[in-house]
Scaffold this motif. Structure first.
Motif, PDB file in Angstrom:
ATOM      1  N   LYS A 178       0.854  -1.192   0.000  1.00 33.13           N
ATOM      2  CA  LYS A 178       0.000   0.000   0.000  1.00 33.13           C
ATOM      3  C   LYS A 178       0.885   1.237   0.000  1.00 33.13           C
ATOM      4  CE  LYS A 178      -3.685   2.455   0.170  1.00 33.13           C
ATOM      5  NZ  LYS A 178      -4.685   2.416  -0.904  1.00 33.13           N
ATOM      6  N   THR A 235      -1.550  -0.019  11.352  1.00 33.27           N
ATOM      7  CA  THR A 235      -2.912   0.475  11.165  1.00 33.27           C
ATOM      8  C   THR A 235      -3.315   0.393   9.690  1.00 33.27           C
ATOM      9  OG1 THR A 235      -2.687   1.870  13.092  1.00 33.27           O
ATOM     10  CG2 THR A 235      -4.441   2.427  11.576  1.00 33.27           C
ATOM     11  N   ARG A 285      -6.443  -1.578   8.259  1.00 32.29           N
ATOM     12  CA  ARG A 285      -7.469  -0.935   7.431  1.00 32.29           C
ATOM     13  C   ARG A 285      -7.666  -1.665   6.112  1.00 32.29           C
ATOM     14  NH1 ARG A 285      -6.082   5.488   8.411  1.00 32.29           N
ATOM     15  NH2 ARG A 285      -7.087   5.669  10.438  1.00 32.29           N
ATOM     16  N   THR A 289      -9.798  -4.705   7.053  1.00 35.27           N
ATOM     17  CA  THR A 289     -11.186  -4.338   7.342  1.00 35.27           C
ATOM     18  C   THR A 289     -11.874  -3.677   6.146  1.00 35.27           C
ATOM     19  OG1 THR A 289     -10.345  -2.314   8.314  1.00 35.27           O
ATOM     20  CG2 THR A 289     -10.921  -4.063   9.833  1.00 35.27           C
ATOM     21  N   ILE A 327     -11.337  -0.970   4.716  1.00 35.43           N
ATOM     22  CA  ILE A 327     -11.410   0.492   4.705  1.00 35.43           C
ATOM     23  C   ILE A 327     -10.520   1.023   3.582  1.00 35.43           C
ATOM     24  CG2 ILE A 327     -10.791   2.570   6.001  1.00 35.43           C
ATOM     25  CD1 ILE A 327     -11.597   1.066   8.544  1.00 35.43           C
ATOM     26  N   TYR A 348     -13.956  -4.879  14.675  1.00 34.70           N
ATOM     27  CA  TYR A 348     -12.776  -4.018  14.640  1.00 34.70           C
ATOM     28  C   TYR A 348     -12.879  -2.936  15.705  1.00 34.70           C
ATOM     29  CZ  TYR A 348      -9.616  -0.412  12.721  1.00 34.70           C
ATOM     30  OH  TYR A 348      -8.655   0.543  12.549  1.00 34.70           O
ATOM     31  N   PRO A 375     -10.819   0.242  16.550  1.00 40.77           N
ATOM     32  CA  PRO A 375      -9.686   1.068  16.132  1.00 40.77           C
ATOM     33  C   PRO A 375      -8.949   1.648  17.331  1.00 40.77           C
ATOM     34  CG  PRO A 375     -11.783   1.944  15.316  1.00 40.77           C
ATOM     35  CD  PRO A 375     -12.101   0.893  16.310  1.00 40.77           C
ATOM     36  N   GLU A 431      -8.080   4.707  17.611  1.00 40.91           N
ATOM     37  CA  GLU A 431      -8.797   5.942  17.930  1.00 40.91           C
ATOM     38  C   GLU A 431     -10.247   5.560  18.192  1.00 40.91           C
ATOM     39  OE1 GLU A 431      -7.498   8.939  18.022  1.00 40.91           O
ATOM     40  OE2 GLU A 431      -5.818   9.074  16.621  1.00 40.91           O
TER      41      GLU A 431
END
Lengths: 297, 437
Positions: free
Chosen positions: A11, A43, A47, A50, A52, A77, A79, A81
């Motif tokens: 990514k 993270t 993501r 999941t 995202i 999930y 997160p 945050e």
């Protein structure tokens, strides 16, 4: 068959590569540690799992199937945050989020009531989130994560901001879920937490997997043949001349054995010289030590 | 689809169930009525208070009297020498001293001087000028041999009527224009309000989810596009609910208010303030004529077109507001610089709309009603004036195309923006997101 398979995932963001060809597998019912320092790409990886974010290259497989639009209902999930609608009531918020995860209204309601009973928060249904204490909000957050009985739960730094009582509560629930066959990915930069909970880990740094395997095996692989001996009385310095001493104080020594030497060899030397041994332990490296060693090498 | 519905339902219910929704929905018409009536009172009050006391030193001797009317300035005359009255007029309570010089009876250009301690308003000066001009004219008529009555008998009252007017009543051609103007203004203004109020609500809602961090949980279940569209539709539905209630309530409350306070208000002041419609034009018509003309409007075009422009304008701007909401960091104060580029076209559109009311077929009005950033506000203001149908269709086609483009662009910014915590995005970065695959 692994529950989750990450296959050569890449990514890129416009100025950096966050995940750079990561591959690993997570087996069913395990508590799996996803480790790495801040900014390692954990993270981003989560993501991608999941749905995202989409991977630029490579693929993610859940139960052998390439990630598709139905998979989010099988994943829970939490997160790093944390977030909830502050002005929404606990009950309707949980219902909304559970239905977004694909549950019917009826099933969602039942599961929520069960979880709220388990956490002794039955009376909170009509309370707004903003009226709850931090610890109470964390419990709601945890229910959001697990209410739809996901097959795979991803917890990003789950213990941050929790007091000891809630940490223990959540830890117990994680263990329970795992015992019932749920696979859990536990992402953190705090390695000491992982050693207690996780069986398997993967260590990422700068977007790459630098270590992968069972915690016990990894420790075994990285051990440096060090032993700590506690003793009573005095030790003659001449005795130590043939051994490598890493650390010593009045009542203990840490020895590092040469290649080929075994712990029995060390014990024999000590016993032959009449040292009164109180304890004898192999020193295994902590994941933290291993990580620092790997990153700085 | 099911999840989109869940999002729409939540966005709708969370707003409609709030006590403040009920309060605003019920109080806004009251506030609107109070405001309108209040403006009537204030302008009436100002009209009496803003009249000036003027003292005139008339060296020409042409002014027999200045009849002071109820609302106008009051005039007194003095025979004192100019030097001394110039020193004392303000102490005697006058605002202005006007000195009319000796008149030879022939000059066509006369300079009249005034003295004032404070700068008088433009309107005051113009009123006095008109007054003096009339006095000169009357003086000259009196002096000539022309018969005053004869002169008056030359005047003819002209009323411009539309030859194609559908109404049988020959007086109502103008009435239909008056009604069209009122309706056009109301529709244009309504859309302006809708875009601002509900666009901002969409933006706040996006910001709330981003700042709360709940957005990450939601978009692990649904696509960001679904979340954005659900939000825009949900908030839009709240807007429609509110509008429907208001459209029913405002006229009712206005009527009740007029019945109760009607006697105490000089309604001409309200219309004067709004500037578009001369109340004198209305007094010749009765209610049934007004109703007839109202229904004679081309509703088969106006209503569907209004709804389409409402939806198009709302979707276009609220998707932009959503993108901006996602681009704002944790500090809400930073939002201004990002909101500006959206508000400027809306305000431009409003200004063009105001001009459209006076001249619905001017090149500016035609441009504004077709250009997609302005058309949602300007075209509704042209609809009651029967614009060429190809312009309406072209405008709608452009609006829909732009709307799709903007939703697509906004979705791209939104998708990336909602996950970027902490910092505000620059317009340049937002541009990059649009063109990233």
């Amino acid at each position: 068959m692994p529950v989750l398979k990450i296959d050569n995932v890449v990514k890129r963001f416009h100025n950096k590569t966050a995940v750079n060809g990561a591959s690993f597998e997570v087996n069913k019912g395990k508590i799996f540690g996803l480790l790495g320092p801040n900014g390692a790409g954990k993270t981003t990886l989560i993501r991608i799992i999941t749905s995202i974010l989409k991977a630029d290259e490579g693929a993610v497989f859940l139960n052998g199937e390439k990630l598709n639009e139905f998979h989010p209902t099988q994943i829970g999930y939490m997160p790093e945050e944390r977030g909830l609608y502050k002005k929404m009531k606990v009950g309707e918020q949980l219902l909304y989020l559970a239905q977004l995860r694909g549950m019917s209204y009826k099933d969602a309601k039942k599961a929520i009531v069960d979880w709220m009973t388990k956490f002794e928060m039955q009376d909170w249904w009509n309370k707004k989130i903003e009226e709850l204490s931090k610890g109470m909000q964390q419990k709601v957050q945890f229910i959001v994560t697990v209410v739809h009985s996901p097959k795979l739960i991803i917890l990003d730094e789950p213990f941050t901001g929790l007091d000891p009582v809630n940490t223990e509560l959540i830890r117990k629930e994680i263990m329970n879920l795992s015992a019932n066959g749920t696979t859990i990915i536990f992402s953190t930069h705090r390695m000491e937490q992982v050693e207690e909970i996780c069986e398997d880990i993967v260590l990422v740094n700068e977007g790459k997997v630098i270590l992968d395997g069972k915690v016990a095996k990894i420790k075994e692989d990285f051990k440096e043949n060090k032993y700590k001996v506690e003793f009573a009385g005095e030790i003659n310095d001449d005795l130590l001349s043939g051994l490598e001493v890493e650390d010593k104080d009045g009542s203990s020594f840490v020895f590092k054995l040469d290649i080929g030497q075994t712990s029995n060899d060390l014990l024999k030397i000590l016993l032959d010289n009449g040292v009164s041994i109180k304890s004898f332990n192999e020193i295994l490296p902590s994941l933290n030590d291993i990580f620092i060693k790997l990153v700085t090498d | 689809m099911n999840k989109l519905w869940l999002i729409i339902k939540r966005e709708y219910l969370i707003r409609v169930k709030k006590k403040s929704f009920l309060l605003i929905t019920l109080l806004a018409p009251l506030a609107f009525a109070t405001l309108t009536l209040g403006m009537g009172f204030i302008s009436g009050y100002m009209a009496t208070k803003s009249s000036k006391k003027v003292i005139v030193k008339d060296d020409a001797g042409i002014f027999k009297s200045f009849n002071s009317t109820k609302k106008g300035n009051t005039y007194d005359f003095t025979s004192m020498p100019l030097d001394s009255i110039a020193k004392t007029y303000d102490k005697e309570g006058y605002d202005l001293l006007v000195h009319i010089p000796d008149y030879d009876g022939n000059s066509k250009k006369i300079n009249v001087q005034y003295y004032s301690e404070k700068k008088p308003g433009l309107i005051t000066l113009e009123k006095i000028e008109r007054r003096i001009g009339r006095a000169y004219k009357n003086y000259n008529i009196d002096k000539s041999d022309v018969d005053k009555e004869l002169l008056k008998s030359f005047a003819v009252d002209v009323s411009l009527e539309n030859a194609k007017s559908k109404s049988k009543n020959d007086k109502t051609g103008k009435l239909s224009v008056i009604i069209a103007t009122a309706l056009a203004g109301a529709m244009g203004f309504l859309l302006y309000m809708v875009i601002f109020i509900f666009g901002t609500q969409v933006m706040r809602s996006v910001m709330e989810e981003k700042i709360n961090r709940i957005v990450e949980i939601i978009i692990s279940s649904v696509k960001p596009f679904q979340l954005m569209v659900g939000k825009v539709v949900g908030v839009g539905a709240v807007g429609l609910t509110q509008l429907t209630i208001w459209i029913i309530f405002i006229p009712v409350i206005m009527m009740i208010a007029n019945l109760i306070f009607g006697g105490g208000i000089d309604s001409s002041n309200i219309s004067e303030l709004q500037g578009q419609i001369n109340p004198d034009d209305l007094k010749d018509f009765n209610i049934s004529q007004v109703i007839n003309e109202f229904f004679a409007l081309n509703w088969w075009v106006i209503l569907p077109a209004f709804v389409l422009f409402f939806l198009g304008g709302y979707f276009l701007y609220s998707s932009l507001f959503a993108a901006v909401g996602s681009a704002i960091g944790d500090d809400q104060g930073e939002s201004q610089s990002l909101i500006m580029p959206i508000t400027i076209p809306v305000i431009f559109a409003m200004i063009i709309m105001m001009n459209t009311l006076n001249d619905p077929d001017s090149p500016l009005a035609v441009f504004g009603s077709i250009f997609p950033l302005f058309s949602p506000i300007v075209m509704p203001a042209r609809l009651p004036f029967d614009p060429p149908i190809w312009q309406v269709i072209l405008s709608l086609a452009l609006l829909i195309a732009t709307c799709v483009l903007f939703i697509w662009m906004s979705a791209k910014i939104y998708r990336a923006g909602i996950l970027m915590y902490g910092k505000k995005l620059s317009i340049k970065e937002m541009g990059k997101m649009i063109f990233k695959k």
